[in-house]
Design an enzyme around this catalytic site. Structure first.
Site, PDB file in Angstrom:
ATOM      1  N   LYS A  22     -38.634  27.945  11.518  1.00  0.00           N
ATOM      2  CA  LYS A  22     -37.235  27.849  11.094  1.00  0.00           C
ATOM      3  C   LYS A  22     -36.580  29.221  11.058  1.00  0.00           C
ATOM      4  O   LYS A  22     -35.471  29.413  11.575  1.00  0.00           O
ATOM      5  CB  LYS A  22     -37.168  27.200   9.715  1.00  0.00           C
ATOM      6  N   ASN A  23     -37.262  30.192  10.437  1.00  0.00           N
ATOM      7  CA  ASN A  23     -36.650  31.498  10.226  1.00  0.00           C
ATOM      8  C   ASN A  23     -36.600  32.345  11.487  1.00  0.00           C
ATOM      9  O   ASN A  23     -36.005  33.419  11.479  1.00  0.00           O
ATOM     10  CB  ASN A  23     -37.389  32.251   9.116  1.00  0.00           C
ATOM     11  N   ARG A  94     -27.344  29.803   4.430  1.00  0.00           N
ATOM     12  CA  ARG A  94     -27.181  31.241   4.299  1.00  0.00           C
ATOM     13  C   ARG A  94     -27.306  31.988   5.623  1.00  0.00           C
ATOM     14  O   ARG A  94     -26.651  33.009   5.837  1.00  0.00           O
ATOM     15  CB  ARG A  94     -28.208  31.782   3.296  1.00  0.00           C
ATOM     16  N   CYS A 118     -29.685  28.135  -0.084  1.00  0.00           N
ATOM     17  CA  CYS A 118     -30.457  27.898  -1.302  1.00  0.00           C
ATOM     18  C   CYS A 118     -29.850  28.620  -2.491  1.00  0.00           C
ATOM     19  O   CYS A 118     -29.318  29.720  -2.369  1.00  0.00           O
ATOM     20  CB  CYS A 118     -31.898  28.374  -1.112  1.00  0.00           C
ATOM     21  N   ASP A 307     -41.312  33.141   0.290  1.00  0.00           N
ATOM     22  CA  ASP A 307     -41.172  31.743   0.689  1.00  0.00           C
ATOM     23  C   ASP A 307     -42.445  30.924   0.486  1.00  0.00           C
ATOM     24  O   ASP A 307     -42.441  29.711   0.697  1.00  0.00           O
ATOM     25  CB  ASP A 307     -40.740  31.649   2.158  1.00  0.00           C
ATOM     26  N   ILE A 329     -38.662  39.764  -4.891  1.00  0.00           N
ATOM     27  CA  ILE A 329     -37.672  39.698  -3.813  1.00  0.00           C
ATOM     28  C   ILE A 329     -36.360  39.088  -4.292  1.00  0.00           C
ATOM     29  O   ILE A 329     -35.288  39.662  -4.105  1.00  0.00           O
ATOM     30  CB  ILE A 329     -38.218  38.886  -2.618  1.00  0.00           C
TER      31      ILE A 329
END
EC number: 2.5.1.7
Length: 420
Positions: A22-23, A94, A118, A307, A329
């Site tokens: 996804k990222n 985002r 998120c 994550d 983070i």
């Protein structure tokens, strides 16, 4: 809204195919804005965030074509006709902020709504904006929008990031590809997804060096061309299912999984009593003994990924002894704790740290997802719990995980999606 109904207590055994990251895929789609030619992406995950990004790119006038009819191979191409990214799309995700740099570099202007996604702390975009200003952009904030102009084009510069921000690194990296001269990004993020983006951009004709070193050098070019690129496997999905094997005391073969992308997670799993083996094309994960408590701290790559924090906390909730999880983070990333405690976990939050005192077992309960990764931590807890767990607001999960109930059910989980 859809719900998951989970009946726990079953060891997971079998194979799970890890999808495209996804990222990585979201940023690779955005890279299509940097060229008028066609960018073909393979191994694209079939998730809600990809659908949202497709809508955003189409808003800019480019075409996103589904080449095989199943969403796994997408082609981005066409002429940019609109440089505004509106609130109704950007507020959903985002990563939408990443169109700012490419639009500015290619068109000389952009109007982008401040982002959503998120609900994890403030996650400011200051580094994106200051970095683009260093490249010569004129930026103002007005009525919830970022207005950016570069009437004379962007010019290479040496940029030092105060924090190794993934998003800022990606935005500045893409913008710099079409800037005049040389750009250096110091303290750049080193995530594998950035290396994947660099590989794609270089395949499009960019001149980027320094991947994985924390210092990226970009020699600007006049134009980029199309290419074909395969999205890397999703290391967070892989780590999540590794936790599923661990929490249920099962054994899973995660096809496409790579231990070299998950070094800190693999070490933490092994310390907790979960065995991890790299095979030719897969990661094999199993647990035969008791889980042991461990301490973890989230850090930029190659440290433990934020994550994976929620999923690992679910695993530690049934480990022997005490554990501590420290989040460095993002602020406000312990929203899953009250829901885990509803299921019998013993977790106390003190500032940026959570103390977990392992319990012998969890009990099924109605729980509610609050964000993408937290939603899967509750699935993990439900898989290990006695009785029935009902997870509401699973739309958070659908943003980043593909075919969750099918993948788990094929390995022995009793999980059902109820559509409402």
């Amino acid at each position: 809204m859809d719900r998951f109904i989970i009946h726990g207590g079953h060891r997971l055994r079998g194979d799970i195919v890890i999808g495209g990251a996804k990222n990585a895929a979201l940023k690779l789609l955005v890279a299509g804005l940097l060229t008028s030619e066609r960018l073909v992406l393979r191994n694209v995950p079939r998730i809600a965030d990809i659908t949202t990004m497709r809508r955003l790119l189409e808003q800019h006038g480019v075409t996103v074509e589904d080449l095989e009819g199943d969403g796994g191979t997408l082609a981005v191409g066409g002429t940019i006709t609109n440089t505004e990214a509106p609130y109704d799309i950007v507020s959903q995700m985002r990563a939408s902020i990443l169109v700012l740099g490419p639009l500015l570099a290619r068109c000389g202007e952009a109007r982008v709504s401040l982002p959503g996604g998120c609900a994890i702390g403030t996650r400011p975009v200051d580094m994106h904006l200051k970095g683009l200003e260093a490249l010569g952009a004129e930026i103002s904030l007005e009525n919830g929008y970022i207005n950016a102009r570069a009437p004379r084009g962007l010019v290479g510069e040496r940029i030092i990031l105060p924090f190794a921000s993934v998003g800022a690194t990606e935005n500045l990296l893409m913008a710099s590809c079409l800037a005049r001269g040389r750009t250096e990004i110091i303290n750049a993020a080193r995530e594998p997804e950035i290396a994947d983006l660099v590989a794609c951009l270089n395949g499009m004709g960019a001149r980027i060096t320094g991947t994985g070193t924390g210092s990226l050098a970009i020699e600007g070019v006049e134009a980029l061309h199309g290419t074909t690129h395969r999205v890397m496997p999703d290391r967070i999905e892989c780590g999540t299912y590794a936790c599923a094997a661990g929490i249920t005391g099962g054994e899973l073969r995660l096809i496409g999984g790579r231990a070299d992308h998950l070094g800190a997670v693999v070490r933490a799993l092994e310390e907790a009593g979960v065995e991890v083996f790299q095979e030719d094309d897969a990661l094999r994960v199993r647990r035969t003994g008791a889980l042991r408590g461990v301490d973890i701290m989230t850090e930029p790559y190659p440290g433990f990924p934020t994550d994976m924090q929620a999923q690992f906390m679910a695993l530690l909730s049934v480990a022997e002894g005490a554990s501590m999880v420290t989040e460095t983070i993002f602020e406000n990333r312990f929203m899953h704790v009250p829901e885990l405690n509803r299921m019998g976990a013993r977790i106390n939050v003190h500032g940026s740290s959570a103390i977990i005192r392992g319990v012998h077992s969890l009990s099924g309960a109605p729980v509610m997802a609050t964000d993408l990764r937290a939603s899967f931590s509750l699935i993990l807890a439900g898989l290990a719990a006695h009785g029935e767990t009902i997870l509401s607001r699973v739309y958070h999960l659908d943003r980043g995980y593909e075919a969750v109930e099918q993948k788990l059910a094929r390995c022995g989980a009793q999980i059902e999606r109820v559509r409402e």
